[in-house]
Design a protein around this motif. Structure first.
Motif, PDB file in Angstrom:
ATOM      1  N   SER A 179       0.841  -1.207   0.000  1.00  0.00           N
ATOM      2  CA  SER A 179       0.000   0.000   0.000  1.00  0.00           C
ATOM      3  C   SER A 179       0.873   1.253   0.000  1.00  0.00           C
ATOM      4  CB  SER A 179      -0.907   0.044   1.234  1.00  0.00           C
ATOM      5  OG  SER A 179      -1.636  -1.144   1.358  1.00  0.00           O
ATOM      6  N   ALA A 180       1.906   1.259   0.848  1.00  0.00           N
ATOM      7  CA  ALA A 180       2.747   2.450   0.986  1.00  0.00           C
ATOM      8  C   ALA A 180       3.446   2.785  -0.329  1.00  0.00           C
ATOM      9  CB  ALA A 180       3.783   2.238   2.092  1.00  0.00           C
ATOM     10  N   ARG A 181       3.792   1.744  -1.106  1.00  0.00           N
ATOM     11  CA  ARG A 181       4.513   1.973  -2.365  1.00  0.00           C
ATOM     12  C   ARG A 181       3.723   2.867  -3.312  1.00  0.00           C
ATOM     13  NH1 ARG A 181       7.109   3.635  -5.306  1.00  0.00           N
ATOM     14  NH2 ARG A 181       8.582   2.844  -6.855  1.00  0.00           N
ATOM     15  N   PHE A 182       2.374   2.830  -3.192  1.00  0.00           N
ATOM     16  CA  PHE A 182       1.543   3.649  -4.082  1.00  0.00           C
ATOM     17  C   PHE A 182       1.722   5.141  -3.827  1.00  0.00           C
ATOM     18  CE2 PHE A 182      -1.023  -0.209  -4.695  1.00  0.00           C
ATOM     19  CZ  PHE A 182      -1.207  -0.138  -6.060  1.00  0.00           C
ATOM     20  N   TRP A 183       2.067   5.503  -2.583  1.00  0.00           N
ATOM     21  CA  TRP A 183       2.021   6.915  -2.208  1.00  0.00           C
ATOM     22  C   TRP A 183       3.331   7.642  -2.389  1.00  0.00           C
ATOM     23  CZ3 TRP A 183      -2.708   8.911  -0.982  1.00  0.00           C
ATOM     24  CH2 TRP A 183      -3.710   7.986  -0.700  1.00  0.00           C
ATOM     25  N   THR A 184       4.450   6.923  -2.505  1.00  0.00           N
ATOM     26  CA  THR A 184       5.731   7.620  -2.521  1.00  0.00           C
ATOM     27  C   THR A 184       6.763   6.900  -3.379  1.00  0.00           C
ATOM     28  OG1 THR A 184       7.594   8.356  -1.163  1.00  0.00           O
ATOM     29  CG2 THR A 184       6.403   6.426  -0.391  1.00  0.00           C
ATOM     30  N   ASN A 185       7.735   7.680  -3.847  1.00  0.00           N
ATOM     31  CA  ASN A 185       8.870   7.147  -4.587  1.00  0.00           C
ATOM     32  C   ASN A 185      10.149   7.193  -3.757  1.00  0.00           C
ATOM     33  OD1 ASN A 185       7.912   6.234  -7.055  1.00  0.00           O
ATOM     34  ND2 ASN A 185       7.786   8.317  -7.874  1.00  0.00           N
TER      35      ASN A 185
ATOM     36  N   ILE B 218      -7.190  -0.409   3.366  1.00  0.00           N
ATOM     37  CA  ILE B 218      -6.147   0.592   3.136  1.00  0.00           C
ATOM     38  C   ILE B 218      -5.488   0.374   1.773  1.00  0.00           C
ATOM     39  CG2 ILE B 218      -3.854   1.344   3.905  1.00  0.00           C
ATOM     40  CD1 ILE B 218      -4.808   0.958   6.761  1.00  0.00           C
ATOM     41  N   PHE B 219      -5.279  -0.895   1.438  1.00  0.00           N
ATOM     42  CA  PHE B 219      -4.663  -1.183   0.146  1.00  0.00           C
ATOM     43  C   PHE B 219      -5.552  -0.707  -1.001  1.00  0.00           C
ATOM     44  CE2 PHE B 219      -3.983  -3.897  -3.556  1.00  0.00           C
ATOM     45  CZ  PHE B 219      -2.634  -3.700  -3.751  1.00  0.00           C
ATOM     46  N   LEU B 220      -6.869  -0.980  -0.887  1.00  0.00           N
ATOM     47  CA  LEU B 220      -7.789  -0.579  -1.967  1.00  0.00           C
ATOM     48  C   LEU B 220      -7.811   0.937  -2.132  1.00  0.00           C
ATOM     49  CD1 LEU B 220     -10.756  -3.056  -1.472  1.00  0.00           C
ATOM     50  CD2 LEU B 220      -9.084  -2.995  -3.335  1.00  0.00           C
TER      51      LEU B 220
ATOM     52  N   SER C 246      -0.697  10.004  -8.642  1.00  0.00           N
ATOM     53  CA  SER C 246       0.242   9.587  -9.696  1.00  0.00           C
ATOM     54  C   SER C 246       0.405   8.071  -9.871  1.00  0.00           C
ATOM     55  CB  SER C 246       1.612  10.267  -9.552  1.00  0.00           C
ATOM     56  OG  SER C 246       2.456   9.556  -8.704  1.00  0.00           O
ATOM     57  N   ARG C 247       0.493   7.267  -8.815  1.00  0.00           N
ATOM     58  CA  ARG C 247       0.596   5.825  -9.040  1.00  0.00           C
ATOM     59  C   ARG C 247      -0.743   5.119  -8.932  1.00  0.00           C
ATOM     60  NH1 ARG C 247       6.055   3.514  -8.848  1.00  0.00           N
ATOM     61  NH2 ARG C 247       5.290   1.465  -8.347  1.00  0.00           N
ATOM     62  N   GLY C 248      -1.754   5.799  -8.363  1.00  0.00           N
ATOM     63  CA  GLY C 248      -3.070   5.192  -8.206  1.00  0.00           C
ATOM     64  C   GLY C 248      -3.791   5.034  -9.538  1.00  0.00           C
ATOM     65  N   ILE C 249      -4.762   4.128  -9.557  1.00  0.00           N
ATOM     66  CA  ILE C 249      -5.477   3.845 -10.808  1.00  0.00           C
ATOM     67  C   ILE C 249      -6.215   5.082 -11.318  1.00  0.00           C
ATOM     68  CG2 ILE C 249      -7.465   2.589 -11.741  1.00  0.00           C
ATOM     69  CD1 ILE C 249      -6.560   0.165 -10.235  1.00  0.00           C
ATOM     70  N   LEU C 250      -6.894   5.773 -10.401  1.00  0.00           N
ATOM     71  CA  LEU C 250      -7.675   6.943 -10.803  1.00  0.00           C
ATOM     72  C   LEU C 250      -6.775   8.021 -11.417  1.00  0.00           C
ATOM     73  CD1 LEU C 250     -10.707   7.428 -10.509  1.00  0.00           C
ATOM     74  CD2 LEU C 250     -10.190   8.936  -8.586  1.00  0.00           C
ATOM     75  N   ALA C 251      -5.658   8.301 -10.737  1.00  0.00           N
ATOM     76  CA  ALA C 251      -4.743   9.328 -11.235  1.00  0.00           C
ATOM     77  C   ALA C 251      -4.222   8.954 -12.614  1.00  0.00           C
ATOM     78  CB  ALA C 251      -3.587   9.503 -10.250  1.00  0.00           C
TER      79      ALA C 251
ATOM     80  N   ILE D   1      -6.992   9.446 -15.237  1.00  0.00           N
ATOM     81  CA  ILE D   1      -7.159  10.864 -15.550  1.00  0.00           C
ATOM     82  C   ILE D   1      -6.008  11.350 -16.422  1.00  0.00           C
ATOM     83  CG2 ILE D   1      -7.152  13.175 -14.537  1.00  0.00           C
ATOM     84  CD1 ILE D   1      -8.689  11.982 -12.154  1.00  0.00           C
ATOM     85  N   GLY D   2      -4.792  10.928 -16.082  1.00  0.00           N
ATOM     86  CA  GLY D   2      -3.624  11.315 -16.872  1.00  0.00           C
ATOM     87  C   GLY D   2      -3.741  10.835 -18.315  1.00  0.00           C
ATOM     88  N   ASP D   3      -4.147   9.574 -18.473  1.00  0.00           N
ATOM     89  CA  ASP D   3      -4.309   9.002 -19.818  1.00  0.00           C
ATOM     90  C   ASP D   3      -5.344   9.785 -20.616  1.00  0.00           C
ATOM     91  OD1 ASP D   3      -2.483   7.122 -19.324  1.00  0.00           O
ATOM     92  OD2 ASP D   3      -3.846   5.403 -19.319  1.00  0.00           O
ATOM     93  N   LEU D   4      -6.460  10.088 -19.946  1.00  0.00           N
ATOM     94  CA  LEU D   4      -7.552  10.779 -20.610  1.00  0.00           C
ATOM     95  C   LEU D   4      -7.111  12.172 -21.046  1.00  0.00           C
ATOM     96  CD1 LEU D   4     -10.500   9.929 -21.118  1.00  0.00           C
ATOM     97  CD2 LEU D   4     -11.139  11.511 -19.287  1.00  0.00           C
ATOM     98  N   ARG D   5      -6.410  12.883 -20.140  1.00  0.00           N
ATOM     99  CA  ARG D   5      -5.893  14.212 -20.463  1.00  0.00           C
ATOM    100  C   ARG D   5      -4.996  14.145 -21.686  1.00  0.00           C
ATOM    101  NH1 ARG D   5      -4.545  16.514 -15.082  1.00  0.00           N
ATOM    102  NH2 ARG D   5      -6.432  17.598 -14.463  1.00  0.00           N
ATOM    103  N   PHE D   6      -4.131  13.125 -21.689  1.00  0.00           N
ATOM    104  CA  PHE D   6      -3.181  13.014 -22.793  1.00  0.00           C
ATOM    105  C   PHE D   6      -3.909  12.728 -24.106  1.00  0.00           C
ATOM    106  CE2 PHE D   6      -0.254  10.559 -25.453  1.00  0.00           C
ATOM    107  CZ  PHE D   6       0.774  11.475 -25.539  1.00  0.00           C
ATOM    108  N   ARG D   7      -4.900  11.816 -24.041  1.00  0.00           N
ATOM    109  CA  ARG D   7      -5.662  11.486 -25.247  1.00  0.00           C
ATOM    110  C   ARG D   7      -6.405  12.714 -25.775  1.00  0.00           C
ATOM    111  NH1 ARG D   7      -9.894   7.008 -24.743  1.00  0.00           N
ATOM    112  NH2 ARG D   7     -10.609   7.999 -26.641  1.00  0.00           N
ATOM    113  N   LEU D   8      -6.998  13.456 -24.828  1.00  0.00           N
ATOM    114  CA  LEU D   8      -7.759  14.638 -25.201  1.00  0.00           C
ATOM    115  C   LEU D   8      -6.843  15.666 -25.864  1.00  0.00           C
ATOM    116  CD1 LEU D   8     -10.709  15.575 -24.838  1.00  0.00           C
ATOM    117  CD2 LEU D   8      -9.961  16.873 -22.853  1.00  0.00           C
ATOM    118  N   ALA D   9      -5.673  15.902 -25.256  1.00  0.00           N
ATOM    119  CA  ALA D   9      -4.758  16.907 -25.806  1.00  0.00           C
ATOM    120  C   ALA D   9      -4.263  16.476 -27.183  1.00  0.00           C
ATOM    121  CB  ALA D   9      -3.579  17.104 -24.855  1.00  0.00           C
ATOM    122  N   THR D  10      -3.932  15.175 -27.337  1.00  0.00           N
ATOM    123  CA  THR D  10      -3.450  14.680 -28.622  1.00  0.00           C
ATOM    124  C   THR D  10      -4.518  14.830 -29.703  1.00  0.00           C
ATOM    125  OG1 THR D  10      -2.127  13.075 -27.433  1.00  0.00           O
ATOM    126  CG2 THR D  10      -2.423  12.694 -29.776  1.00  0.00           C
ATOM    127  N   ALA D  11      -5.734  14.371 -29.376  1.00  0.00           N
ATOM    128  CA  ALA D  11      -6.812  14.458 -30.362  1.00  0.00           C
ATOM    129  C   ALA D  11      -7.180  15.911 -30.641  1.00  0.00           C
ATOM    130  CB  ALA D  11      -8.029  13.679 -29.870  1.00  0.00           C
TER     131      ALA D  11
END
Lengths: 442, 258
Positions: free
Chosen positions: A212-218, A277-279, A287-292, A295-305
Motif C-alpha cells: 500500500s505504501a509503495r503507491f504513495w511515494t517514490n 487501506i490497500f484498496l 500519480s501511481r493510483g489507478i484513478l490518477a 485521468i492522466g491518460d484521458l488528459r493526454f488522449r484529449l490533448a493529442t486528439a
C-alpha cells in the motif's frame, strides 16, 4: 474501553507497525511470500515444543516456532540449489509439508487424555488477539523496538542490498549476513505475531502495508514510515472492530470481550482493514493510483486528439490563409475517424484553450489557434518527409505514424530534421499527400 | 609469465569458472596493463560477463586466482569501481538518481554511518560528469534507458576507484549516452585509471579501446588493439560456434545430469 482491550490494542498496533516496516523490504525484494512460509513452518515447532516441554511453555514454544520456521527457509534454499526445482514450487512444497506436519502434531496433542483443551493450539492457526496478556505485549514491545532500531541502524545497508545485491557484494558488504539478518528479524516478528493473528494470515501483515505504501511515494524512507503507519492502523482498526464497534451491527455484547467465542476474531479483521487501506491506496494514490493514471491518460488522449483537430481545421483552411474561415464539422469528420460527440468534445476543449471560436457554420481558428496549428502541421509534415525520404516508409503509411509523434517532437529535433531534409528553416513544408504528381522523389 | 609486480592492476592466473559444474571459462591467464582502456570482446555466451564477475568474486572460481596490484580482491576492494548490467536491478525501486549515485560512497562509509553533505556533494559532482545533474531528484524509473546507464556510471565514479569494471555499458543506449560514455572513458584514462569494458560492437572496438581481450570460453588473444584485433584473431574468436570446448562442456554437463 476496558483495560484488556487496551492491552490488546497496544499489542496489535506495535505488531502491525513492526511487520509493516520489515515487510516493506520483503515486498521490494520480491520475497513477499517468505512471511507466509515462515508462519506456516512455525506451526510444527510450536507443537513439538509443547510435546517436549509437556505443556504450554511460553519461551520454549517461541523458540520451537522460530527453529522450524527458519528450517523451512533453509530447506527451500537447499532444494533450489541441489535440484532443478524452481523457487515458487519449492516454496509451495515446503510450506504445505510443514503446515501439514503441524496439523498432524496438533491433532496428536488434542487427543492426549489431558492435553487437548489446555493446549489451545488451534488458536495459533487463526489467531486469538483477545487472548493477549500483559506479558505478550511486553514481548511484542521489546521485539518491535529492537526491529525498528535495527532498521534505523542498517538503513543504508538494507537499502543498498535490497536494490543491488551484486554491487553491495563488490563493495565488500557481507550480503549473506545481511540476508540472514533481514529474514531472521522477519521470522522473530512472525513468531511473536502468531498467537494474535495466526499462521494463515500472518503473511498479510508483512505484505499489505508495504504494498500500500509503495503507491504513495517514490522515496524508500517515506515508504517505510508510511508502511509502519499503515501497519499500526490496521492493528488498531481490526482490534476495535473486533472488540466492540461491530456489536451494534451484530448484537454481540461488547462487555463479553475476552470470552472470545462471542467476539469476531481480531486477526481476520486486521487483515481486512489492511485490504481496505490497500484498496484506497490502489485507487486514490496520486500519480501511481489507478484513478490518477486514468485521468492522466484521458488528459493526454484529449490533448493529442485536440491538437489533431487543430491541424485538420488548419489544413481545410490552408488555401485561404492568412484568412481564417469557419469549417464545417462534417468536413472535419470526413477526414477523421471520430464520432460526432467526441469531435464536439474536442472543439469544446480547443475553444476553452482559446484556439477556436464557435461560429454558426462551425469552428474557426483564432489567432492563437493558427499559430499552434502551424507548429503542429510543420512537425507533422517534417516527420512524414523524414519517414518517406529518410527511412523509406511508403507514403500512404506515414500519416498515422506522424499523427502520434508530432505532439512530442522537441524544437531541437525539428531543427535537426529540417537540416537533414534541407527544408527551409521554420517554414511549413508541403504535404506529401497533397498532389501525388509532385511527390518528393527518393 | 609470473611477473607478479605491484604495478599490474589485474592479474588472472589459470582461472576456470563453472556454472552447475558446466565449465564456461577455461584456464584463463591474463595480465591487464595499467592506465589503459581495455575491451573484452567475444560472441554471446563467450563468458565475457562471467570473466569480470569472476574477477570481482561474484561467481566462485573452480580453480585459479585473481590478483589486484599483487593482492587478493578482498584486500583491494577500495580500488575497484563496478558498473553492472542495467537489467540486473529493479528500476521501480523507490530511490532517486542521486540516491543511487550516493551508494557508490557507501563502501568508504562503513557500517552504520549515514551519507552526509560530503557524500551528497560527491554524488552531485559525479552526476554532473555524466550530464545528469538536472535529473538528480527523479525516481529512477522515470529515466530513459541511456539515462539509467549514466546513473550507474556516475555511481561507479562516486566509488573513486583506480580500476573500473563495466558490464556492457553501451548496450541499448542512445547516441547522447554513447558519446557521454566515450568521453568519460577518455577522461578516466587521462587520470591514469584502468578500465575494463565488456563490449559487443565490433565496429567501435578500434576507436574506443587501447587494448583488447578476445574471449570465447577460453582466452583467444589479449594485447594492444592494433596488433591483437586482427581478422585472424577475430576469426578464431567468432568462427565455428561449436568448438571442441563447447562439446566438452556439454559432455560434462550431461554426465552430471541424473
Amino acid at each position: 474501553m476496558t483495560y484488556l482491550t487496551l492491552i490488546v490494542l497496544l499489542g496489535t498496533t506495535l505488531l502491525g507497525a513492526t511487520a509493516g516496516v520489515l515487510g516493506s523490504f520483503a515486498v521490494l525484494r520480491r520475497r513477499a511470500l517468505m512471511g507466509d512460509l515462515l508462519s506456516h513452518a512455525a506451526l510444527p515447532g510450536l507443537c513439538l515444543a509443547f510435546l517436549v516441554m509437556g505443556g504450554r511453555h511460553f519461551l520454549g514454544m517461541l523458540l520451537g516456532a522460530l527453529a522450524t520456521g527458519l528450517a523451512g527457509v533453509g530447506l527451500i534454499i537447499l532444494v533450489c540449489r541441489w535440484t532443478r526445482t524452481k523457487e515458487d514450487a519449492a516454496l509451495g512444497i515446503v510450506l504445505s509439508t510443514f503446515f501439514g506436519a503441524g496439523i498432524v502434531l496438533s491433532s496428536i496433542i488434542q487427543n492426549q487424555p489431558d492435553g487437548g483443551s489446555k493446549a489451545g493450539l488451534e488458536s495459533y492457526i487463526f489467531g486469538q488477539a483477545a487472548g493477549m496478556i500483559q506479558r505478550d505485549v511486553w514481548l511484542i514491545g521489546i521485539v518491535a523496538a529492537a526491529a525498528l532500531l535495527l532498521v534505523a541502524l542498517l538503513y543504508k545497508e538494507f537499502k543498498l542490498f535490497s536494490f543491488d545485491p551484486g554491487f553491495a557484494e563488490v563493495q565488500g558488504w557481507p550480503t549473506l549476513l545481511l540476508d540472514i539478518v533481514m529474514m531472521g528479524s522477519l521470522a522473530v516478528v512472525t513468531v511473536i505475531g502468531l498467537p494474535a493473528v495466526g499462521v494463515v494470515l500472518m503473511a498479510a501483515m508483512f505484505i499489505i502495508p508495504g504494498a500500500s505504501a509503495r503507491f504513495w511515494t517514490n522515496r524508500l524512507g517515506l515508504m517505510l514510515v508510511l508502511s509502519g503507519v499503515f501497519g499500526a492502523l490496521t492493528g488498531i482498526l481490526g482490534t476495535l472492530l473486533s472488540a466492540g464497534a461491530l456489536q451494534q451491527w451484530t448484537g454481540i455484547d461488547p462487555l463479553a470481550f475476552g470470552q472470545t467465542d462471542k467476539n469476531l476474531p481480531a486477526g481476520p479483521l486486521i487483515v481486512l482493514s489492511g485490504t481496505a487501506i490497500f484498496l484506497v491506496s490502489m485507487f486514490f494514490a496520486p500519480s501511481r493510483g489507478i484513478l490518477a493514471r486514468l485521468i492522466g491518460d484521458l488528459r493526454f488522449r484529449l490533448a493529442t486528439a485536440g491538437e489533431n483537430l487543430l491541424r485538420t481545421i488548419y489544413e481545410l483552411n490552408e488555401s485561404k490563409l492568412p484568412r481564417s474561415e469557419a469549417v464545417a464539422l462534417d468536413d472535419v469528420l470526413l477526414r477523421r475517424a471520430w464520432s460526432r460527440r467526441w469531435a464536439r468534445l474536442l472543439v469544446a476543449w480547443a475553444a476553452r484553450k482559446g484556439f477556436l471560436s464557435s461560429e454558426p457554420q462551425g469552428p474557426r481558428l483564432t489567432e492563437a489557434g493558427i499559430t499552434r496549428a502551424a507548429q503542429l502541421v510543420r512537425a507533422h509534415r517534417l516527420w512524414e518527409m523524414f519517414l518517406i525520404r529518410g527511412i523509406h516508409v511508403a507514403p500512404d503509411h506515414v500519416d498515422r505514424d506522424a499523427d502520434s509523434i508530432e505532439h512530442r517532437l522537441t524544437p531541437e529535433l525539428l531543427e535537426h530534421l529540417e537540416a537533414d531534409l534541407t527544408s527551409p528553416a521554420g517554414e511549413i513544408p508541403r504535404s506529401p499527400h497533397a498532389e501525388p504528381e509532385e511527390e518528393p522523389r527518393v | 609469465m609470473s611477473t607478479t609486480t605491484a604495478a599490474v592492476p589485474v592479474e588472472v592466473h589459470d582461472v576456470t569458472v563453472a556454472y552447475h559444474r558446466k565449465p564456461v571459462l577455461w584456464d584463463v591467464d591474463l595480465t591487464v596493463p595499467e592506465g589503459k582502456l581495455v575491451g573484452i570482446v567475444g560472441p554471446n555466451g563467450a563468458g565475457k560477463s562471467t570473466l569480470i564477475k569472476a574477477m570481482l568474486g561474484l561467481v566462485p572460481l573452480a580453480s585459479g586466482k585473481v590478483e589486484f596490484y599483487g593482492k587478493p580482491y578482498a584486500q583491494q576492494r577500495h580500488l575497484v569501481g563496478y558498473v553492472p548490467q542495467r537489467e540486473s536491478v529493479d528500476w521501480d525501486f523507490p530511490v532517486t538518481a542521486l540516491d543511487v549515485v550516493m551508494m557508490g560512497t557507501y563502501g568508504r562509509l562503513g557500517w552504520f554511518r549515514r551519507p552526509g553533505a560530503a557524500e551528497r556533494l560527491v554524488a552531485e559532482q559525479c552526476l554532473e560528469k555524466v550530464g545528469m545533474s538536472e535529473f538528480a531528484t527523479r525516481q529512477i524509473r522515470q529515466l530513459s534507458g541511456g539515462q539509467q546507464q549514466r546513473v550507474f556510471l556516475a555511481r561507479a565514479l562516486a566509488q573513486d576507484a583506480k580500476i573500473y569494471f563495466m558490464d556492457e555499458p553501451f548496450a541499448g543506449v542512445d547516441a547522447t549516452t554513447e558519446k557521454a560514455i566515450v568521453e568519460l572513458l577518455q577522461a578516466l584514462r587521462e587520470d591514469g585509471k584502468t578500465v575494463l569494458v565488456v563490449h559487443h560492437d565490433l565496429q567501435t572496438v578500434s576507436n574506443y579501446f587501447d587494448h583488447v581481450i578476445l574471449l570465447n570460453m577460453r582466452l583467444v588473444a589479449a594485447g594492444p588493439t592494433e596488433t591483437t584485433f586482427t581478422p585472424e584473431n577475430l576469426n578464431k574468436t567468432f568462427g565455428g560456434r561449436l568448438t571442441i570446448l563447447d562439446e566438452a562442456a556439454e559432455a560434462v554437463r550431461l554426465g552430471d545430469r541424473r
